[in-house]
Design a protein around this motif. Structure first.
Motif, PDB file in Angstrom:
ATOM      1  N   PRO A   1      -5.105  -5.842   3.705  1.00  0.00           N
ATOM      2  CA  PRO A   1      -4.247  -4.647   3.661  1.00  0.00           C
ATOM      3  C   PRO A   1      -4.826  -3.470   4.449  1.00  0.00           C
ATOM      4  O   PRO A   1      -4.082  -2.756   5.134  1.00  0.00           O
ATOM      5  CB  PRO A   1      -4.165  -4.332   2.159  1.00  0.00           C
ATOM      6  CG  PRO A   1      -4.424  -5.637   1.481  1.00  0.00           C
ATOM      7  CD  PRO A   1      -5.438  -6.317   2.339  1.00  0.00           C
ATOM      8  N   LEU A   2      -6.137  -3.266   4.376  1.00  0.00           N
ATOM      9  CA  LEU A   2      -6.751  -2.163   5.109  1.00  0.00           C
ATOM     10  C   LEU A   2      -6.711  -2.418   6.607  1.00  0.00           C
ATOM     11  O   LEU A   2      -6.401  -1.520   7.393  1.00  0.00           O
ATOM     12  CB  LEU A   2      -8.194  -1.962   4.643  1.00  0.00           C
ATOM     13  CG  LEU A   2      -8.993  -0.898   5.400  1.00  0.00           C
ATOM     14  CD1 LEU A   2      -8.330   0.473   5.295  1.00  0.00           C
ATOM     15  CD2 LEU A   2     -10.435  -0.840   4.896  1.00  0.00           C
TER      16      LEU A   2
ATOM     17  N   ASP B   1      -4.297   1.533  -2.369  1.00  0.00           N
ATOM     18  CA  ASP B   1      -4.260   0.094  -2.140  1.00  0.00           C
ATOM     19  C   ASP B   1      -4.133  -0.661  -3.463  1.00  0.00           C
ATOM     20  O   ASP B   1      -5.028  -0.575  -4.308  1.00  0.00           O
ATOM     21  CB  ASP B   1      -5.546  -0.307  -1.417  1.00  0.00           C
ATOM     22  CG  ASP B   1      -5.645  -1.796  -1.143  1.00  0.00           C
ATOM     23  OD1 ASP B   1      -4.661  -2.521  -1.369  1.00  0.00           O
ATOM     24  OD2 ASP B   1      -6.723  -2.240  -0.710  1.00  0.00           O
TER      25      ASP B   1
ATOM     26  N   PRO C   1     -11.607  -4.785  -3.658  1.00  0.00           N
ATOM     27  CA  PRO C   1     -10.421  -4.902  -2.811  1.00  0.00           C
ATOM     28  C   PRO C   1     -10.559  -5.990  -1.760  1.00  0.00           C
ATOM     29  O   PRO C   1     -11.647  -6.501  -1.496  1.00  0.00           O
ATOM     30  CB  PRO C   1     -10.335  -3.520  -2.150  1.00  0.00           C
ATOM     31  CG  PRO C   1     -11.105  -2.611  -3.032  1.00  0.00           C
ATOM     32  CD  PRO C   1     -12.200  -3.444  -3.608  1.00  0.00           C
TER      33      PRO C   1
ATOM     34  N   HIS D   1      -8.725   5.960   1.978  1.00  0.00           N
ATOM     35  CA  HIS D   1      -8.307   4.706   1.362  1.00  0.00           C
ATOM     36  C   HIS D   1      -8.914   4.618  -0.029  1.00  0.00           C
ATOM     37  O   HIS D   1     -10.124   4.787  -0.197  1.00  0.00           O
ATOM     38  CB  HIS D   1      -8.791   3.549   2.237  1.00  0.00           C
ATOM     39  CG  HIS D   1      -8.473   2.197   1.714  1.00  0.00           C
ATOM     40  ND1 HIS D   1      -9.295   1.527   0.824  1.00  0.00           N
ATOM     41  CD2 HIS D   1      -7.429   1.368   1.951  1.00  0.00           C
ATOM     42  CE1 HIS D   1      -8.762   0.355   0.547  1.00  0.00           C
ATOM     43  NE2 HIS D   1      -7.636   0.231   1.216  1.00  0.00           N
TER      44      HIS D   1
ATOM     45  N   LEU E   1      -3.285  -1.679   7.930  1.00  0.00           N
ATOM     46  CA  LEU E   1      -2.991  -0.254   7.950  1.00  0.00           C
ATOM     47  C   LEU E   1      -3.706   0.445   9.111  1.00  0.00           C
ATOM     48  O   LEU E   1      -3.140   1.310   9.786  1.00  0.00           O
ATOM     49  CB  LEU E   1      -3.404   0.366   6.622  1.00  0.00           C
ATOM     50  CG  LEU E   1      -3.029   1.828   6.377  1.00  0.00           C
ATOM     51  CD1 LEU E   1      -1.513   2.007   6.428  1.00  0.00           C
ATOM     52  CD2 LEU E   1      -3.579   2.290   5.037  1.00  0.00           C
TER      53      LEU E   1
ATOM     54  N   THR F   1       0.847  -1.191   0.000  1.00  0.00           N
ATOM     55  CA  THR F   1       0.000   0.000   0.000  1.00  0.00           C
ATOM     56  C   THR F   1       0.884   1.242   0.000  1.00  0.00           C
ATOM     57  O   THR F   1       1.778   1.378   0.826  1.00  0.00           O
ATOM     58  CB  THR F   1      -0.921   0.020   1.233  1.00  0.00           C
ATOM     59  OG1 THR F   1      -1.718  -1.178   1.236  1.00  0.00           O
ATOM     60  CG2 THR F   1      -1.845   1.232   1.197  1.00  0.00           C
TER      61      THR F   1
ATOM     62  N   TYR G   1      -5.404   1.822  -5.908  1.00  0.00           N
ATOM     63  CA  TYR G   1      -4.209   2.377  -6.541  1.00  0.00           C
ATOM     64  C   TYR G   1      -4.511   2.849  -7.962  1.00  0.00           C
ATOM     65  O   TYR G   1      -3.981   3.866  -8.419  1.00  0.00           O
ATOM     66  CB  TYR G   1      -3.109   1.311  -6.540  1.00  0.00           C
ATOM     67  CG  TYR G   1      -1.881   1.670  -7.329  1.00  0.00           C
ATOM     68  CD1 TYR G   1      -1.065   2.732  -6.953  1.00  0.00           C
ATOM     69  CD2 TYR G   1      -1.522   0.928  -8.454  1.00  0.00           C
ATOM     70  CE1 TYR G   1       0.071   3.056  -7.668  1.00  0.00           C
ATOM     71  CE2 TYR G   1      -0.387   1.238  -9.176  1.00  0.00           C
ATOM     72  CZ  TYR G   1       0.408   2.307  -8.788  1.00  0.00           C
ATOM     73  OH  TYR G   1       1.526   2.622  -9.507  1.00  0.00           O
TER      74      TYR G   1
ATOM     75  N   ALA H   1      -4.010   6.450   1.413  1.00  0.00           N
ATOM     76  CA  ALA H   1      -3.541   5.078   1.241  1.00  0.00           C
ATOM     77  C   ALA H   1      -4.043   4.558  -0.094  1.00  0.00           C
ATOM     78  O   ALA H   1      -5.251   4.415  -0.301  1.00  0.00           O
ATOM     79  CB  ALA H   1      -4.054   4.193   2.378  1.00  0.00           C
TER      80      ALA H   1
ATOM     81  N   SER I   1      -4.169  -3.911  -3.812  1.00  0.00           N
ATOM     82  CA  SER I   1      -4.714  -5.270  -3.780  1.00  0.00           C
ATOM     83  C   SER I   1      -5.570  -5.482  -5.021  1.00  0.00           C
ATOM     84  O   SER I   1      -6.302  -4.583  -5.437  1.00  0.00           O
ATOM     85  CB  SER I   1      -5.532  -5.516  -2.503  1.00  0.00           C
ATOM     86  OG  SER I   1      -6.681  -4.703  -2.439  1.00  0.00           O
TER      87      SER I   1
ATOM     88  N   CYS J   1       1.431   4.947   0.763  1.00  0.00           N
ATOM     89  CA  CYS J   1       0.859   5.897   1.713  1.00  0.00           C
ATOM     90  C   CYS J   1       1.612   7.218   1.659  1.00  0.00           C
ATOM     91  O   CYS J   1       2.834   7.238   1.507  1.00  0.00           O
ATOM     92  CB  CYS J   1       0.935   5.352   3.145  1.00  0.00           C
ATOM     93  SG  CYS J   1       0.098   3.781   3.386  1.00  0.00           S
TER      94      CYS J   1
END
Length: 207
Positions: free
Chosen positions: A93-94, A73, A89, A46, A97, A29, A49, A71, A75, A31
């Motif tokens: 990962p969340l 992400d 997603p 969030h 974080l 991720t 990406y 952030a 994923s 950030c």
């Protein structure tokens, strides 16, 4: 695939680091911190990406107090399992974080417009999304992050609901992964990628 995405993330990190405090976490991720006026709270925004440009354009020149932790992400939005194309997603990962940063508010960028403040609960199965009470078992994924880290994702997500806010924004179904924030006691709202800047301005002026 993971190695080429990691190279792309690393290149983006180098560019962002010239302007902001930025880094990559264990899940890949990306950030970065945006500092606002004195006072205020820490908001974790969030977003996928793939929507980095849309989100950065919405944040450019935005006036707010406190700080925003953006952030992005990576994923996979469409991981595959035995020929199936899956959507959305993943949870891990969340959750990682949030445990690490503990923001005051969580904003989840999602397709659509306006504010997402609830989700009824659902699971993803070989026949698509179904209610949690349906008999069919949810899919279980083995996901590889761009960093090479692997984890398991059970595609079943509990219901969540946040208190309504006194805003004139359209109300949309919230993103399914919002329960991750509420499970940690973090006030959570979805914010649509359509007209994102206007929605962020409304939310941040309220808080």
């Amino acid at each position: 695939m993971a190695s080429s995405l990691l190279e792309q993330l690393s290149a983006d990190l180098e560019v962002l680091s010239e302007h902001l405090r930025a880094g990559l976490d264990e899940f890949g991720t990306l950030c970065c911190y945006l500092e606002g006026g004195r006072g205020g709270r820490t908001y974790l925004l969030h977003a996928p990406y793939e929507e980095a440009l849309t989100v950065l354009q919405a944040l450019n020149g935005l006036s707010f107090q406190g700080r925003i932790l953006l952030a992005l992400d990576p994923s996979p939005l469409s991981p595959t399992l035995e020929g199936l194309s899956l959507s959305g997603p993943t949870r891990a990962p969340l959750a990682h974080l949030l445990e690490k940063t503990r923001p005051d508010r969580l904003l989840l960028a999602f397709p659509g417009e306006g504010l997402g403040q609830s989700f009824p609960g659902a699971k993803e199965t070989p026949r698509g999304w179904q209610p949690l009470e349906a008999e069919e078992e949810p899919l279980v994924l083995r996901v590889e992050a761009p960093t090479g880290l692997t984890y398991q994702e059970v595609r079943a997500y509990g219901p969540w609901e946040s208190p309504p806010l006194p805003l004139g924004l359209p109300i949309s179904p919230g993103p399914y992964w919002g329960s991750v924030g509420l499970a940690l006691g973090i006030p959570t709202y979805g914010v649509g990628l359509v007209n994102l800047r206007a929605s962020l301005e409304a939310l941040l002026s309220l808080w």
